[in-house]
Design a protein around this motif. Structure first.
Motif, PDB file in Angstrom:
ATOM      1  N   ALA A  53      20.029  33.544  21.246  1.00 20.25           N
ATOM      2  CA  ALA A  53      21.324  33.098  21.764  1.00 20.25           C
ATOM      3  C   ALA A  53      22.443  34.077  21.421  1.00 20.25           C
ATOM      4  CB  ALA A  53      21.653  31.706  21.223  1.00 20.25           C
ATOM      5  N   ALA A  54      22.335  34.751  20.274  1.00 23.40           N
ATOM      6  CA  ALA A  54      23.355  35.713  19.855  1.00 23.40           C
ATOM      7  C   ALA A  54      23.159  37.076  20.517  1.00 23.40           C
ATOM      8  CB  ALA A  54      23.351  35.862  18.333  1.00 23.40           C
ATOM      9  N   GLY A  55      22.006  37.279  21.123  1.00 26.07           N
ATOM     10  CA  GLY A  55      21.738  38.565  21.770  1.00 26.07           C
ATOM     11  C   GLY A  55      21.367  39.658  20.795  1.00 26.07           C
ATOM     12  N   CYS A  56      20.718  39.270  19.709  1.00 31.85           N
ATOM     13  CA  CYS A  56      20.294  40.259  18.720  1.00 31.85           C
ATOM     14  C   CYS A  56      18.823  40.026  18.379  1.00 31.85           C
ATOM     15  CB  CYS A  56      21.155  40.178  17.462  1.00 31.85           C
ATOM     16  SG  CYS A  56      20.941  38.683  16.465  1.00 31.85           S
ATOM     17  N   SER A  57      18.252  40.942  17.639  1.00 29.86           N
ATOM     18  CA  SER A  57      16.872  40.777  17.199  1.00 29.86           C
ATOM     19  C   SER A  57      16.844  39.872  15.965  1.00 29.86           C
ATOM     20  CB  SER A  57      16.268  42.136  16.846  1.00 29.86           C
ATOM     21  OG  SER A  57      16.897  42.650  15.677  1.00 29.86           O
ATOM     22  N   ARG A  58      15.668  39.355  15.669  1.00 31.54           N
ATOM     23  CA  ARG A  58      15.522  38.562  14.440  1.00 31.54           C
ATOM     24  C   ARG A  58      15.822  39.415  13.213  1.00 31.54           C
ATOM     25  NH1 ARG A  58      11.925  33.630  14.561  1.00 31.54           N
ATOM     26  NH2 ARG A  58      11.533  34.215  12.415  1.00 31.54           N
ATOM     27  N   ALA A  59      15.417  40.681  13.258  1.00 35.72           N
ATOM     28  CA  ALA A  59      15.680  41.581  12.132  1.00 35.72           C
ATOM     29  C   ALA A  59      17.183  41.718  11.894  1.00 35.72           C
ATOM     30  CB  ALA A  59      15.043  42.941  12.385  1.00 35.72           C
ATOM     31  N   THR A  60      17.933  41.846  12.985  1.00 34.57           N
ATOM     32  CA  THR A  60      19.394  41.937  12.846  1.00 34.57           C
ATOM     33  C   THR A  60      19.944  40.641  12.262  1.00 34.57           C
ATOM     34  OG1 THR A  60      19.563  43.491  14.674  1.00 34.57           O
ATOM     35  CG2 THR A  60      21.560  42.254  14.113  1.00 34.57           C
ATOM     36  N   LEU A  61      19.474  39.521  12.758  1.00 36.11           N
ATOM     37  CA  LEU A  61      19.934  38.233  12.242  1.00 36.11           C
ATOM     38  C   LEU A  61      19.689  38.131  10.739  1.00 36.11           C
ATOM     39  CD1 LEU A  61      20.968  35.319  12.615  1.00 36.11           C
ATOM     40  CD2 LEU A  61      18.637  34.690  13.279  1.00 36.11           C
ATOM     41  N   TYR A  62      18.511  38.544  10.302  1.00 33.75           N
ATOM     42  CA  TYR A  62      18.175  38.462   8.879  1.00 33.75           C
ATOM     43  C   TYR A  62      18.977  39.445   8.028  1.00 33.75           C
ATOM     44  CZ  TYR A  62      14.463  35.055   9.497  1.00 33.75           C
ATOM     45  OH  TYR A  62      13.771  33.899   9.756  1.00 33.75           O
ATOM     46  N   ARG A  63      19.572  40.454   8.620  1.00 32.29           N
ATOM     47  CA  ARG A  63      20.470  41.330   7.861  1.00 32.29           C
ATOM     48  C   ARG A  63      21.750  40.603   7.464  1.00 32.29           C
ATOM     49  NH1 ARG A  63      20.700  46.065  11.703  1.00 32.29           N
ATOM     50  NH2 ARG A  63      18.623  45.576  12.332  1.00 32.29           N
ATOM     51  N   TYR A  64      22.146  39.627   8.275  1.00 33.57           N
ATOM     52  CA  TYR A  64      23.380  38.887   8.012  1.00 33.57           C
ATOM     53  C   TYR A  64      23.138  37.568   7.288  1.00 33.57           C
ATOM     54  CZ  TYR A  64      25.517  42.291  11.033  1.00 33.57           C
ATOM     55  OH  TYR A  64      25.957  43.469  11.563  1.00 33.57           O
ATOM     56  N   PHE A  65      22.014  36.927   7.560  1.00 32.47           N
ATOM     57  CA  PHE A  65      21.713  35.614   6.986  1.00 32.47           C
ATOM     58  C   PHE A  65      20.255  35.595   6.567  1.00 32.47           C
ATOM     59  CE2 PHE A  65      25.061  35.037  10.130  1.00 32.47           C
ATOM     60  CZ  PHE A  65      26.043  34.440   9.351  1.00 32.47           C
ATOM     61  N   GLU A  66      20.002  35.308   5.298  1.00 28.25           N
ATOM     62  CA  GLU A  66      18.632  35.409   4.791  1.00 28.25           C
ATOM     63  C   GLU A  66      17.696  34.334   5.324  1.00 28.25           C
ATOM     64  OE1 GLU A  66      17.679  33.894   0.543  1.00 28.25           O
ATOM     65  OE2 GLU A  66      19.773  34.553   0.470  1.00 28.25           O
ATOM     66  N   ASN A  67      18.253  33.187   5.750  1.00 31.44           N
ATOM     67  CA  ASN A  67      17.404  32.116   6.280  1.00 31.44           C
ATOM     68  C   ASN A  67      18.271  31.121   7.055  1.00 31.44           C
ATOM     69  OD1 ASN A  67      18.636  30.400   4.303  1.00 31.44           O
ATOM     70  ND2 ASN A  67      17.095  31.019   2.818  1.00 31.44           N
ATOM     71  N   ARG A  68      17.612  30.112   7.593  1.00 36.02           N
ATOM     72  CA  ARG A  68      18.305  29.102   8.406  1.00 36.02           C
ATOM     73  C   ARG A  68      19.352  28.354   7.580  1.00 36.02           C
ATOM     74  NH1 ARG A  68      14.928  24.505  11.566  1.00 36.02           N
ATOM     75  NH2 ARG A  68      14.051  24.336   9.510  1.00 36.02           N
ATOM     76  N   GLN A  69      19.049  28.070   6.328  1.00 36.91           N
ATOM     77  CA  GLN A  69      20.009  27.368   5.477  1.00 36.91           C
ATOM     78  C   GLN A  69      21.273  28.205   5.276  1.00 36.91           C
ATOM     79  OE1 GLN A  69      20.132  24.354   4.763  1.00 36.91           O
ATOM     80  NE2 GLN A  69      21.616  24.196   3.129  1.00 36.91           N
ATOM     81  N   ALA A  70      21.123  29.508   5.172  1.00 32.25           N
ATOM     82  CA  ALA A  70      22.293  30.386   5.020  1.00 32.25           C
ATOM     83  C   ALA A  70      23.171  30.349   6.269  1.00 32.25           C
ATOM     84  CB  ALA A  70      21.853  31.814   4.712  1.00 32.25           C
ATOM     85  N   VAL A  71      22.548  30.283   7.443  1.00 31.78           N
ATOM     86  CA  VAL A  71      23.321  30.168   8.693  1.00 31.78           C
ATOM     87  C   VAL A  71      24.058  28.836   8.699  1.00 31.78           C
ATOM     88  CG1 VAL A  71      23.193  29.996  11.214  1.00 31.78           C
ATOM     89  CG2 VAL A  71      21.747  31.641  10.011  1.00 31.78           C
ATOM     90  N   ARG A  72      23.347  27.769   8.366  1.00 39.98           N
ATOM     91  CA  ARG A  72      23.968  26.443   8.341  1.00 39.98           C
ATOM     92  C   ARG A  72      25.148  26.413   7.379  1.00 39.98           C
ATOM     93  NH1 ARG A  72      18.599  22.663   7.697  1.00 39.98           N
ATOM     94  NH2 ARG A  72      17.859  22.782   9.850  1.00 39.98           N
TER      95      ARG A  72
END
Length: 189
Positions: free
Chosen positions: A42-61
């Motif tokens: 949905a953000a238009g990025c790779s999972r690797a990019t997402l994990y650079r900003y947030f270590e897991n789903r709880q961190a995003v929440r």
């Protein structure tokens, strides 16, 4: 992935973009149904990019809740800034927070049936939420541990009202005035 993602050279802008995408998904699918792959897509990025900003789903929440809490708190503090009576100040702040969450589809999604677990856990484990709630009490009558306990208790009440609303606004106000105001008044005097 799109090149415009790489153009965002500031981490805070990328994180905001991720949180905006997560917010839309939370509102559409529910908080517990959204995974990291969904958010990355949905953000238009790779999972690797997402994990650079947030270590897991709880961190995003947690980041999402903190961002929303800060935004709501800014409005609440403006709303209650001139209210001297501690009881009325707390009631107005709590009702304002409840109304703000209910008015935002991306926030009320956290309190649909079966969804309030993550919100409840975050609200009780968050130093940010505790600090904001504790900021309602500017008196020296409370020690830091007392202010902290009172803030966590008031947050629990707000989460409870969001997960299991009263019959109407008048009933919720009456409950807060009858049960919360005496405790707050005793605590801050």
């Amino acid at each position: 992935m799109s090149r415009d993602w790489l153009a965002d050279d500031r981490a805070d802008l990328a994180a905001e973009r991720i949180l905006d995408a997560a917010a839309r998904l939370f509102a559409e699918r529910g908080v517990t149904a959204v995974g990291m792959g969904d958010i990355a897509k949905a953000a238009g990025c790779s999972r690797a990019t997402l994990y650079r900003y947030f270590e897991n789903r709880q961190a995003v929440r947690l980041a999402f809740v903190h961002r929303a809490t800060r935004r709501i708190a800014a409005g609440i503090f403006q709303q209650v800034g001139s209210i001297e009576d501690p009881g009325e100040r707390v009631v107005t702040a709590m009702l304002g927070a409840i109304h703000a969450v209910r008015a935002d589809p991306m926030l009320i999604a956290w309190f649909r049936p079966g969804e309030s677990g993550p919100a409840g856990r975050i609200s009780q484990d968050s130093d940010v939420i505790e600090s904001i709630a504790g900021g309602l009490f500017t008196t020296d009558a409370l020690t830091d541990p007392e202010r902290s306990r009172l803030a966590r208790w008031l947050t629990r009440i707000i989460v409870s009202f969001l997960a299991a609303p009263g019959r109407d606004d008048a009933e919720e106000r009456a409950m807060l005035e009858e049960f919360v105001v005496p405790v707050v008044t005793r605590a801050v005097v």
